[in-house]
Design an enzyme around this catalytic site. Structure first.
Site, short mmCIF file in Angstrom:
data_model
loop_
_atom_site.label_atom_id
_atom_site.label_comp_id
_atom_site.label_asym_id
_atom_site.label_seq_id
_atom_site.Cartn_x
_atom_site.Cartn_y
_atom_site.Cartn_z
N HIS A 155 0.86 -1.18 0.00
CA HIS A 155 0.00 0.00 0.00
C HIS A 155 0.90 1.23 0.00
O HIS A 155 2.04 1.17 0.49
CB HIS A 155 -0.87 0.07 1.26
CG HIS A 155 -1.77 -1.08 1.50
ND1 HIS A 155 -1.32 -2.27 2.02
CD2 HIS A 155 -3.11 -1.22 1.32
CE1 HIS A 155 -2.35 -3.11 2.15
NE2 HIS A 155 -3.44 -2.49 1.74
N ASP B 55 2.36 2.01 3.29
CA ASP B 55 3.30 1.02 3.82
C ASP B 55 4.73 1.47 3.61
O ASP B 55 5.57 1.35 4.49
CB ASP B 55 3.13 -0.34 3.14
CG ASP B 55 1.79 -0.98 3.38
OD1 ASP B 55 1.20 -0.73 4.43
OD2 ASP B 55 1.34 -1.75 2.50
N GLU C 129 -8.53 -13.95 -1.46
CA GLU C 129 -7.82 -14.26 -0.23
C GLU C 129 -8.50 -15.42 0.49
O GLU C 129 -9.72 -15.43 0.65
CB GLU C 129 -7.77 -13.05 0.70
CG GLU C 129 -7.04 -13.36 2.00
CD GLU C 129 -6.97 -12.17 2.93
OE1 GLU C 129 -7.39 -12.32 4.10
OE2 GLU C 129 -6.51 -11.10 2.50
#
Length: 444
Positions: free
Chosen positions: A106, A109, A273
């Protein structure tokens, strides 16, 4: 002028080698051999493993009941930008030693958030320069980028679905920059995870309007990608709950319906996910099959949840049975294209040593590699495929074929049953036999 060489952050930990199933070295791969050639491609090229920057290098071991427990030496001391660069140096050293060809992030991040959007963009540009240099030096590539539209309090009521147009505009500006940075770093995909795109109560929510706003946001992203020449694949990552009570991207099926309703389906695929699948009440394989059936299987966030806990625990997945079933579906669908297997998984709160980061990823990579080998063997031998083909054989000819081609009617089928077919004879699905057959591969 010589380039400053960053000090080693994991000096006592080696580059992880493949030593085979018989090794007793905990810092070696048993099944993942990145250089092994399978069907003309290396295993590294088949699996396209990626490290999640946010968990591996921003995770602190915190949970809903307590602060972080993991402390790294590069996280202390200097100004935020210097810390971010030291952290990134450590990250790329890890990527190389664990032999992962990709990473994901991200925007927040890799770069600290500034007091203004302009300052945040400046910091992100500086870190993108650093990432570009490290990518060039190591050969590690960016699988995908994304924007953090959920952590800052401004997004407490969502980003694209926020009732305040000011927040929508800010989120659009943030994604614009994140897209540009992803393109600049050669990112092969861009992910949208609607971290808070949902609602807590319908008492204060216009659901129809919020979904329309979300669709508008995604169309604007598509338009900007075209404007800047970004050729990567857009991905949607479904999640059913946490942090909001209801998320609009609940699962793959609802995501497909949303994308098709708003004319976005040709622009997006799915990043699936495992933990999100189980939170939605599905299996990992189910979500893969639904996406593959629609031609929208894009990438995988490789993790697992704890079925005894009702929240997103993001653990490393070492369940070879589950992963083999998933890999069968992925290979049968033709693979992941520009996607990969991204370890969106974090260390447990008590795993505080640097070596734990290596052990966790070794276990996950080995499990997926073994599942890949087993799935290839299963598909090559074709026993399951033959069984399923025979089970549906009545649709291959005659009136069954006419049904699939929509060349019949209720009246025609009624006449056929009354005059020729009569009562159907029940046929066993033989589930227990098939489960035993699967176990015969897992236990070889």
């Amino acid at each position: 002028m010589k380039t400053r060489r960053a000090p080693a952050r994991f000096p006592r930990l080696p580059v992880i080698a493949h030593e085979g199933p018989g090794t007793d070295n905990p810092l070696a791969f048993r099944h993942y051999n990145p250089d092994e050639v399978v069907d003309g491609r290396t295993m590294a090229e088949h699996l396209r493993f990626s490290i999640a920057y946010w968990h591996a290098f921003r995770g602190t071991g915190s949970d809903p009941f307590g602060p972080g427990t993991i402390n790294r030496p590069w996280e202390t001391g200097r100004d935020p930008l210097s810390i971010a660069k030291a952290r990134m140096d450590a990250a790329f050293e890890f990527f190389v030693k664990i032999r992962a060809p990709f990473y994901c992030f991200h925007d927040r991040d890799i770069a600290p958030e500034g007091r203004t959007l302009r300052e945040s963009n400046r910091l992100l540009d500086a870190m993108a320069d650093h990432a570009r240099d490290l990518q060039k030096a190591t050969g590690v590539r960016l699988l995908w980028g994304t924007a953090n539209l959920f952590s800052n309090p401004r997004y407490m009521c969502g980003a694209a679905t926020n009732p305040d147009a000011h927040v929508f505009a800010y989120a659009a500006a943030q994604v614009k920059k994140a897209l540009e940075v992803t393109k600049r770093l050669g990112g092969e995909n861009y992910v949208f995870w609607g971290g808070r795109e949902g609602y807590e109560t319908l008492l204060n929510t216009n659901l129809k309007r919020e979904q329309e706003h979300l669709a508008t946001f995604l169309h604007l992203a598509v338009d900007h990608a075209k404007a800047i020449g970004f050729k990567g694949q857009f991905l949607i990552e479904p999640k059913p709950k946490e942090p909001t009570k209801h998320q609009y991207d609940f699962d793959v099926a609802s995501g497909i319906a949303f994308l098709r309703t708003f004319g976005l389906d040709r622009h997006f695929k799915f990043n699936i996910e495992t933990n999100h699948a189980t939170l939605a009440g599905h299996t990992f394989q189910h979500e893969i099959e639904v996406a593959a059936a629609a031609g929208m299987l894009g990438s995988i966030d490789a993790n697992a949840g704890d079925l005894l806990l009702g929240w997103d625990t993001d653990q490393f997945n070492t369940d070879v049975r589950e992963l083999t079933l998933a890999m069968i579906s992925i290979l049968r669908a033709g693979g992941l294209g520009s996607g990969g297997f991204n370890f969106d998984a974090k260390l447990r709160r008590t795993s505080i040593d640097p070596a734990d980061l290596f052990h966790a990823h070794i276990g996950g990579m080995d499990a997926y590699a073994l599942a890949f080998k087993l799935a290839r063997q299963i598909l090559t031998e074709g026993k399951f495929e033959a069984f399923v083909q025979e089970r549906y054989a009545s649709y291959d000819t005659g009136y069954g074929r006419a049904i699939e081609k929509r060349r019949t009617s209720f009246r025609d089928l009624e006449k056929l049953v009354l005059t020729q077919l009569g009562e159907p004879k029940p046929r066993s699905g033989r589930q227990e036999y098939l489960e035993n057959l699967l176990m015969s591969y897992l236990h070889r």
